[in-house]
Design a protein around this motif. Structure first.
Motif, PDB file in Angstrom:
ATOM      1  N   GLN A 257       7.719  -0.233   9.728  1.00 19.07           N
ATOM      2  CA  GLN A 257       6.740   0.827   9.955  1.00 19.07           C
ATOM      3  C   GLN A 257       6.666   1.798   8.782  1.00 19.07           C
ATOM      4  O   GLN A 257       5.593   2.336   8.488  1.00 19.07           O
ATOM      5  CB  GLN A 257       7.064   1.598  11.236  1.00 19.07           C
ATOM      6  CG  GLN A 257       6.017   2.650  11.588  1.00 19.07           C
ATOM      7  CD  GLN A 257       6.244   3.281  12.947  1.00 19.07           C
ATOM      8  OE1 GLN A 257       7.018   2.767  13.762  1.00 19.07           O
ATOM      9  NE2 GLN A 257       5.578   4.399  13.215  1.00 19.07           N
ATOM     10  N   ALA A 258       7.777   2.002   8.097  1.00 22.87           N
ATOM     11  CA  ALA A 258       7.796   2.959   6.987  1.00 22.87           C
ATOM     12  C   ALA A 258       6.764   2.608   5.923  1.00 22.87           C
ATOM     13  O   ALA A 258       6.197   3.499   5.277  1.00 22.87           O
ATOM     14  CB  ALA A 258       9.187   3.033   6.374  1.00 22.87           C
ATOM     15  N   LYS A 259       6.499   1.322   5.737  1.00 19.80           N
ATOM     16  CA  LYS A 259       5.537   0.912   4.716  1.00 19.80           C
ATOM     17  C   LYS A 259       4.100   1.241   5.107  1.00 19.80           C
ATOM     18  O   LYS A 259       3.208   1.218   4.253  1.00 19.80           O
ATOM     19  CB  LYS A 259       5.681  -0.586   4.427  1.00 19.80           C
ATOM     20  CG  LYS A 259       6.978  -0.945   3.709  1.00 19.80           C
ATOM     21  CD  LYS A 259       7.010  -2.404   3.321  1.00 19.80           C
ATOM     22  CE  LYS A 259       8.280  -2.730   2.541  1.00 19.80           C
ATOM     23  NZ  LYS A 259       8.337  -4.160   2.141  1.00 19.80           N
ATOM     24  N   ALA A 260       3.889   1.534   6.369  1.00 17.87           N
ATOM     25  CA  ALA A 260       2.558   1.919   6.822  1.00 17.87           C
ATOM     26  C   ALA A 260       2.371   3.430   6.849  1.00 17.87           C
ATOM     27  O   ALA A 260       1.258   3.903   7.126  1.00 17.87           O
ATOM     28  CB  ALA A 260       2.297   1.349   8.211  1.00 17.87           C
ATOM     29  N   GLU A 261       3.402   4.202   6.558  1.00 17.26           N
ATOM     30  CA  GLU A 261       3.330   5.657   6.681  1.00 17.26           C
ATOM     31  C   GLU A 261       2.191   6.286   5.882  1.00 17.26           C
ATOM     32  O   GLU A 261       1.542   7.222   6.363  1.00 17.26           O
ATOM     33  CB  GLU A 261       4.669   6.288   6.296  1.00 17.26           C
ATOM     34  CG  GLU A 261       5.761   6.116   7.333  1.00 17.26           C
ATOM     35  CD  GLU A 261       5.438   6.759   8.673  1.00 17.26           C
ATOM     36  OE1 GLU A 261       4.631   7.720   8.689  1.00 17.26           O
ATOM     37  OE2 GLU A 261       5.965   6.306   9.693  1.00 17.26           O
ATOM     38  N   PRO A 262       1.908   5.829   4.631  1.00 19.20           N
ATOM     39  CA  PRO A 262       0.781   6.438   3.912  1.00 19.20           C
ATOM     40  C   PRO A 262      -0.540   6.320   4.664  1.00 19.20           C
ATOM     41  O   PRO A 262      -1.378   7.232   4.609  1.00 19.20           O
ATOM     42  CB  PRO A 262       0.747   5.664   2.589  1.00 19.20           C
ATOM     43  CG  PRO A 262       2.155   5.196   2.388  1.00 19.20           C
ATOM     44  CD  PRO A 262       2.634   4.864   3.770  1.00 19.20           C
ATOM     45  N   LEU A 263      -0.738   5.225   5.392  1.00 18.11           N
ATOM     46  CA  LEU A 263      -1.965   5.057   6.173  1.00 18.11           C
ATOM     47  C   LEU A 263      -1.923   5.895   7.442  1.00 18.11           C
ATOM     48  O   LEU A 263      -2.938   6.477   7.845  1.00 18.11           O
ATOM     49  CB  LEU A 263      -2.159   3.581   6.525  1.00 18.11           C
ATOM     50  CG  LEU A 263      -2.360   2.639   5.335  1.00 18.11           C
ATOM     51  CD1 LEU A 263      -2.384   1.192   5.800  1.00 18.11           C
ATOM     52  CD2 LEU A 263      -3.623   2.976   4.562  1.00 18.11           C
ATOM     53  N   LEU A 264      -0.761   5.966   8.063  1.00 23.45           N
ATOM     54  CA  LEU A 264      -0.623   6.790   9.265  1.00 23.45           C
ATOM     55  C   LEU A 264      -0.868   8.256   8.932  1.00 23.45           C
ATOM     56  O   LEU A 264      -1.488   8.983   9.710  1.00 23.45           O
ATOM     57  CB  LEU A 264       0.766   6.605   9.877  1.00 23.45           C
ATOM     58  CG  LEU A 264       1.126   5.176  10.311  1.00 23.45           C
ATOM     59  CD1 LEU A 264       2.542   5.137  10.868  1.00 23.45           C
ATOM     60  CD2 LEU A 264       0.133   4.656  11.338  1.00 23.45           C
ATOM     61  N   ALA A 265      -0.414   8.670   7.743  1.00 21.78           N
ATOM     62  CA  ALA A 265      -0.629  10.057   7.325  1.00 21.78           C
ATOM     63  C   ALA A 265      -2.105  10.363   7.117  1.00 21.78           C
ATOM     64  O   ALA A 265      -2.520  11.524   7.208  1.00 21.78           O
ATOM     65  CB  ALA A 265       0.158  10.333   6.038  1.00 21.78           C
ATOM     66  N   LYS A 266      -2.913   9.323   6.849  1.00 20.56           N
ATOM     67  CA  LYS A 266      -4.354   9.511   6.654  1.00 20.56           C
ATOM     68  C   LYS A 266      -5.136   9.366   7.951  1.00 20.56           C
ATOM     69  O   LYS A 266      -6.360   9.446   7.947  1.00 20.56           O
ATOM     70  CB  LYS A 266      -4.873   8.498   5.630  1.00 20.56           C
ATOM     71  CG  LYS A 266      -4.321   8.703   4.221  1.00 20.56           C
ATOM     72  CD  LYS A 266      -4.837   7.617   3.281  1.00 20.56           C
ATOM     73  CE  LYS A 266      -4.273   7.799   1.869  1.00 20.56           C
ATOM     74  NZ  LYS A 266      -4.718   6.710   0.960  1.00 20.56           N
ATOM     75  N   GLY A 267      -4.426   9.112   9.055  1.00 17.51           N
ATOM     76  CA  GLY A 267      -5.110   9.061  10.339  1.00 17.51           C
ATOM     77  C   GLY A 267      -5.136   7.719  11.035  1.00 17.51           C
ATOM     78  O   GLY A 267      -5.714   7.601  12.117  1.00 17.51           O
ATOM     79  N   ALA A 268      -4.533   6.684  10.436  1.00 16.68           N
ATOM     80  CA  ALA A 268      -4.487   5.386  11.106  1.00 16.68           C
ATOM     81  C   ALA A 268      -3.617   5.480  12.356  1.00 16.68           C
ATOM     82  O   ALA A 268      -2.655   6.250  12.408  1.00 16.68           O
ATOM     83  CB  ALA A 268      -3.946   4.309  10.168  1.00 16.68           C
ATOM     84  N   ALA A 269      -3.950   4.685  13.363  1.00 17.07           N
ATOM     85  CA  ALA A 269      -3.139   4.599  14.574  1.00 17.07           C
ATOM     86  C   ALA A 269      -2.128   3.470  14.414  1.00 17.07           C
ATOM     87  O   ALA A 269      -2.426   2.430  13.820  1.00 17.07           O
ATOM     88  CB  ALA A 269      -4.031   4.340  15.784  1.00 17.07           C
ATOM     89  N   TRP A 270      -0.939   3.670  14.939  1.00 13.96           N
ATOM     90  CA  TRP A 270       0.109   2.649  14.876  1.00 13.96           C
ATOM     91  C   TRP A 270       0.055   1.791  16.139  1.00 13.96           C
ATOM     92  O   TRP A 270      -0.146   2.302  17.251  1.00 13.96           O
ATOM     93  CB  TRP A 270       1.474   3.309  14.753  1.00 13.96           C
ATOM     94  CG  TRP A 270       2.624   2.339  14.846  1.00 13.96           C
ATOM     95  CD1 TRP A 270       3.466   2.136  15.901  1.00 13.96           C
ATOM     96  CD2 TRP A 270       3.036   1.411  13.832  1.00 13.96           C
ATOM     97  NE1 TRP A 270       4.376   1.151  15.609  1.00 13.96           N
ATOM     98  CE2 TRP A 270       4.143   0.685  14.355  1.00 13.96           C
ATOM     99  CE3 TRP A 270       2.578   1.127  12.548  1.00 13.96           C
ATOM    100  CZ2 TRP A 270       4.785  -0.297  13.615  1.00 13.96           C
ATOM    101  CZ3 TRP A 270       3.218   0.145  11.814  1.00 13.96           C
ATOM    102  CH2 TRP A 270       4.316  -0.562  12.351  1.00 13.96           C
ATOM    103  N   ALA A 271       0.227   0.481  15.967  1.00 12.32           N
ATOM    104  CA  ALA A 271       0.324  -0.438  17.095  1.00 12.32           C
ATOM    105  C   ALA A 271       1.694  -1.106  17.072  1.00 12.32           C
ATOM    106  O   ALA A 271       2.279  -1.308  16.007  1.00 12.32           O
ATOM    107  CB  ALA A 271      -0.775  -1.494  17.029  1.00 12.32           C
TER     108      ALA A 271
END
Length: 300
Positions: free
Chosen positions: A43-57
């Motif tokens: 999940q850490a590798k997705a953090e830049p996208l999550l910080a921009k508003g992406a939802a995590w699944a």
């Protein structure tokens, strides 16, 4: 009647695989306004996208359930198979009319298998491997080679146009992957030439920068010479595309060529050299690290 998504700025996209390439690619679609749901093994590798508003699944299935068009770009064919076919995979969450787009470089036969499974659900699949490396991903300048139905390709084209500059349907399911194999065969030949030319220049006492300036705009000019040779001279062997993944791709191309009764001695040679580079510990480095392995061989 075939149901296809109408792509608007509100079209919900899913993204599975937020590594070197996927992070930038998903970011471009989000920058265009598309709501995104993402999944990555780490999940850490997705953090830049999550910080921009992406939802995590929590799973690929959950990504598919939340999205109208799902993109995947993972590592190896086995990873693709798990992401699509396991009980919590993409196909389990792919409703009729939705589209799955696999941008991983994988085997053509697996692309055909995914397409058939999607059809059985009333959904759609495209195989759409890319070329251009990390630079192309960051600059939305990729070449995208697509296999699948023409109508599905045209429906998804507006999303592809956010990711690349050269976007072409190559034929039915699996043809995108076959085209990517052609691409990798050319790169295999050009990379050995780039690395050996730099070794030769160094041994001959040339200024490698001046040498590159002289040959890069002539008949020897190619993407690898323009983009990767300067990295070699700077000692930059970070992966835009890893040697381990390139060995995987060449293995797929050789397997397909054997199936077609085709001998490719040049590719066989370069594959062996890259396999040796991986054995030397350079597998997680960029493809330009072949230079280090050849340098070691030259000094042996």
């Amino acid at each position: 009647m075939t149901v296809l998504p109408a792509i608007t700025k509100d079209t919900r996209i899913g993204w599975i695989g937020t590594g070197v390439m996927g992070l930038s690619m998903c970011g471009h679609l989000m920058a265009a306004g598309h709501p995104a749901t993402v999944f990555n093994r780490t999940q850490a590798k997705a953090e830049p996208l999550l910080a921009k508003g992406a939802a995590w699944a929590e799973s690929p299935r959950a990504v598919a359930e939340a999205s109208e068009v799902v993109f995947t770009i993972v590592g190896y064919p086995d990873d693709v198979r798990r992401v699509y076919f396991e009980p919590d995979g993409v196909l389990a969450g792919l409703a009729p009319g939705k589209v799955a787009v696999d941008m991983t470089t994988t085997s053509p036969s697996l692309a055909v298998e995914i397409d058939a499974a999607a059809r059985r659900k009333g959904a759609h699949a495209l195989d759409a491997p890319v070329s251009g490396g990390d630079v192309g991903a960051k600059n939305a300048a990729l070449s995208i080679m697509v296999g699948g139905e023409a109508a599905v390709f045209e429906a998804v084209r507006p999303l592809f146009e956010r990711l690349g500059r050269i976007i072409a349907l190559q034929g039915a399911a699996g043809c995108g992957q076959h085209t990517k194999m052609c691409n990798q065969i050319v790169i295999a030949g050009s990379m050995i030439g780039v690395c050996e030319s730099l070794l030769y220049a160094t041994r001959a006492g040339l200024d490698p920068q001046a040498m590159l300036g002289a040959i890069s705009k002539g008949a020897a000019g190619c993407w690898s010479l323009e983009n990767l040779a300067p990295r070699i001279l700077k000692g930059d062997f970070a992966p835009g595309f890893m040697i381990d993944h390139f060995v995987k791709d060449m293995g797929i191309a050789l397997e397909e060529s054997r199936r077609m009764g085709l001998a490719l001695p040049g590719l066989t040679l370069v594959n062996g050299l890259y396999a040796e580079a991986a054995r030397c510990g350079f597998g997680r480095e960029g493809t330009q690290a072949l230079f280090l392995a050849l340098q070691r061989m030259a000094q042996a």
